[in-house]
Design a protein around this motif. Structure first.
Motif, PDB file in Angstrom:
ATOM      1  N   GLN A   5       0.837  -1.187   0.000  1.00 55.48           N
ATOM      2  CA  GLN A   5       0.000   0.000   0.000  1.00 55.48           C
ATOM      3  C   GLN A   5       0.881   1.250   0.000  1.00 55.48           C
ATOM      4  N   ASP A 129      -6.383   8.979  -4.595  1.00 51.82           N
ATOM      5  CA  ASP A 129      -5.895   8.613  -5.919  1.00 51.82           C
ATOM      6  C   ASP A 129      -6.215   9.716  -6.914  1.00 51.82           C
ATOM      7  N   ASP A 140      -8.726   2.441 -11.291  1.00 53.19           N
ATOM      8  CA  ASP A 140      -8.708   1.076 -10.776  1.00 53.19           C
ATOM      9  C   ASP A 140      -9.976   0.773  -9.986  1.00 53.19           C
ATOM     10  N   GLU A 142     -10.075  -0.392  -7.086  1.00 54.96           N
ATOM     11  CA  GLU A 142      -9.857   0.055  -5.701  1.00 54.96           C
ATOM     12  C   GLU A 142      -9.608   1.554  -5.616  1.00 54.96           C
ATOM     13  N   HIS A 143      -9.942   2.293  -6.662  1.00 56.08           N
ATOM     14  CA  HIS A 143      -9.708   3.736  -6.706  1.00 56.08           C
ATOM     15  C   HIS A 143     -10.299   4.415  -5.468  1.00 56.08           C
ATOM     16  N   CYS A 173     -10.877   8.531   1.542  1.00 60.17           N
ATOM     17  CA  CYS A 173      -9.606   9.218   1.820  1.00 60.17           C
ATOM     18  C   CYS A 173      -9.561   9.832   3.208  1.00 60.17           C
ATOM     19  N   ASN A 193     -12.438  -1.124   1.506  1.00 57.28           N
ATOM     20  CA  ASN A 193     -11.307  -1.004   0.586  1.00 57.28           C
ATOM     21  C   ASN A 193     -10.019  -0.804   1.391  1.00 57.28           C
ATOM     22  N   GLU A 194      -9.112  -1.785   1.332  1.00 59.38           N
ATOM     23  CA  GLU A 194      -7.871  -1.682   2.094  1.00 59.38           C
ATOM     24  C   GLU A 194      -7.020  -0.505   1.623  1.00 59.38           C
ATOM     25  N   ARG A 195      -7.075  -0.202   0.344  1.00 55.21           N
ATOM     26  CA  ARG A 195      -6.318   0.946  -0.158  1.00 55.21           C
ATOM     27  C   ARG A 195      -6.867   2.247   0.430  1.00 55.21           C
ATOM     28  N   ALA A 198      -5.509   2.647   3.820  1.00 49.84           N
ATOM     29  CA  ALA A 198      -4.107   3.069   3.788  1.00 49.84           C
ATOM     30  C   ALA A 198      -3.990   4.564   3.537  1.00 49.84           C
ATOM     31  N   LEU A 199      -4.755   5.072   2.575  1.00 47.78           N
ATOM     32  CA  LEU A 199      -4.677   6.497   2.255  1.00 47.78           C
ATOM     33  C   LEU A 199      -5.305   7.341   3.369  1.00 47.78           C
TER      34      LEU A 199
END
Length: 504
Positions: A5, A129, A140, A142-143, A173, A193-195, A198-199
């Motif tokens: 990530q 993103d 993506d 996962e955007h 976000c 969403n794991e992303r 992370a963000l």
């Protein structure tokens, strides 16, 4: 946090924040370098004046100019300039952490969107993103969305009374959690969403905040827990149940996600707690949209204010969501056709979009739950936190105040305008209608006739309402009791809309 990530290294995140602050990368710094006209143009999506302004920046603003071009304009920059802009973090570390990328000999491009954001309290940095405008090809699955119109409208609508514990469902976000930090002691933020988590974690760290970030859908990550405030800008897009993009698609058919979210709110609110949720709802053909949303709230025991801000036809709605993914025209046409077919097969005439504000009752509340479902679409009539809080307070006042108390109360008018409509006739202008309006108040308009207009004019906080009614009854030669009976519903509506209030 996994190295898969972005911004997995907290030391790099801290150094990045230090570099951005040292460069003057905040809202005032950006607007100061760009100038008013270029900054306003950038806000409308016109980027070239900002690019021009950064190229003409003074030498002592070169670091800020480079950062603006990287993160706000999507420009490719020389590695030398980027290294000068990020002396603490370093180019290689930022590349390793997914913030930047090398795209050729000596050229660097941003791979994340990091931008300044501000409210009335403080400045922030928000990590997300890059949207389809800043990059080629579709986003993506996962955007992670950045700051958008929906997220800003929700942030403005949230009641900011200080509370102990708050929950942000579908944090993305982290924009809602940022604003919660001004008035909440503890913040739990969730996402599937794991992303996004992370963000959001990077956003929190850049702003010196700590959030309890949890993975899972709806209330699963907080089973058995209660909060004083719940906010959510969920993936509410109405569709056939696919999940092409996590930020917009829930994987649930139709508007089921919003319905499930609303129905679970009572189990997670403390008494007197508030939940505010952006939602979309199906409007079947030949039905009243209000009935569907009322059905979600039936049996919850919550007081609620539902405001529909927009009603979109199927083509407009689908086009709105197809425009932001950066897909090819062939893909858009195919996806749009399937989506439109599903709408037609499901008998959907339109999609309502709006805000649902809910309050869990306390032991002191009496009577049935209070539910107001209405459409307010006027420009400048958006729901704000202060207006939402005042609306709930006014509805509580009306439920607990008898007619006898009102007749004995001294009422005052808020700042209002009298608006009259007239048509030309043989004897000049002929008035056809009149209304009073409280500027900036959502739905704060009340139709008036000659008597109610005079009654409102007399409400100056000096004379009891009953006395004013008696004076008007004598002037017009009508029975005092009959006039009071006719006037009280008008007075109550005026109080509900914030046009009248009890003077202290």
């Amino acid at each position: 946090m996994s190295a898969a990530q972005p911004l997995f290294d907290m030391a790099v995140t801290d150094a990045l924040g230090a570099d951005l602050r040292a460069a003057g990368y905040h809202t005032d710094g950006v607007s100061g370098l760009l100038g008013e006209e270029a900054n306003e143009a950038l806000g409308r999506g016109i980027w070239w004046p900002a690019h021009y302004a950064t190229r003409r920046a003074q030498a002592d603003s070169s670091r800020l100019a480079t950062v603006i071009r990287l993160f706000l304009l999507g420009s490719d920059e020389s590695e030398t300039a980027v290294a000068q802009a990020f002396p603490a973090a370093g180019v290689d570390a930022l590349i390793a952490n997914g913030v930047l990328a090398r795209i050729g000999a000596g050229e660097i491009r941003a791979t994340l969107d990091i931008r300044p954001h501000a409210d009335d309290v403080r400045e922030y940095l928000v990590v997300s993103d890059q949207d389809a405008v800043m990059r080629s090809g579709p986003v993506d699955r996962e955007h992670v969305l950045g700051i958008g119109g929906a997220s800003v409208s929700l942030a403005r609508a949230v009641i900011r009374t200080p509370v102990h514990r708050a929950l942000d469902i579908g944090t993305g976000c982290g924009i809602q959690a940022l604003h919660l930090g001004t008035h909440c002691d503890e913040i739990v933020a969730t996402d599937t969403n794991e992303r996004a988590l992370a963000l959001a974690g990077a956003t929190a760290r850049l702003n010196g905040m700590r959030w309890d970030l949890r993975s899972g859908s709806l209330f699963e990550p907080v089973a058995g827990e209660r909060f004083d405030l719940i906010v959510s800008n969920p993936p509410f897009v109405v569709g056939a149940g696919g999940q092409d993009y996590i930020y917009r698609d829930s994987g649930m058919i139709g508007d089921a996600l919003c319905a499930d979210l609303i129905r679970q709110v009572p189990d997670h609110l403390n008494p007197g707690g508030t939940a505010q949720i952006l939602a979309n709802w199906i409007v079947p053909a030949d039905t009243d949209w209000r009935d569907r949303v009322r059905g979600w709230l039936d049996g919850t025991g919550l007081d609620a204010w539902v405001v529909q801000r927009e009603l979109a036809d199927p083509i407009s709605y689908i086009s709105l969501w197809l425009s932001d993914a950066g897909e090819s025209s062939d893909t858009v046409a195919e996806r749009g056709a399937r989506w439109l077919d599903w709408f037609a097969e499901s008998g959907i005439a339109g999609i309502g979009m709006g805000l649902i504000t809910m309050r869990r009752r306390t032991d002191g509340d009496v009577g049935e739950p209070d539910l107001v479902v209405e459409e307010i679409t006027g420009a400048g009539e958006e729901v704000t936190g202060s207006e939402a809080q005042a609306f709930l307070a006014r509805r509580h006042y009306l439920r607990t105040t008898s007619d006898a108390h009102l007749l004995g109360a001294r009422l005052s008018t808020a700042p209002i305008f009298l608006e009259e409509q007239a048509l030309p006739g043989e004897e000049g202008w002929q008035q056809i209608s009149a209304a009073v309006r409280r500027p900036g108040g959502p739905g704060a308009v009340l139709g008036v006739d000659e008597v109610s207009r005079a009654l409102l004019a007399g409400c100056r906080g000096e004379v009891p309402l009953g006395t004013l009614v008696d004076l008007l009854a004598g002037f017009h030669g009508v029975d005092e009791g009959a006039l009071a009976e006719a006037a009280l519903p008008v007075v109550r509506e005026a109080i509900e809309r914030g046009i009248l209030f009890e003077a202290t």
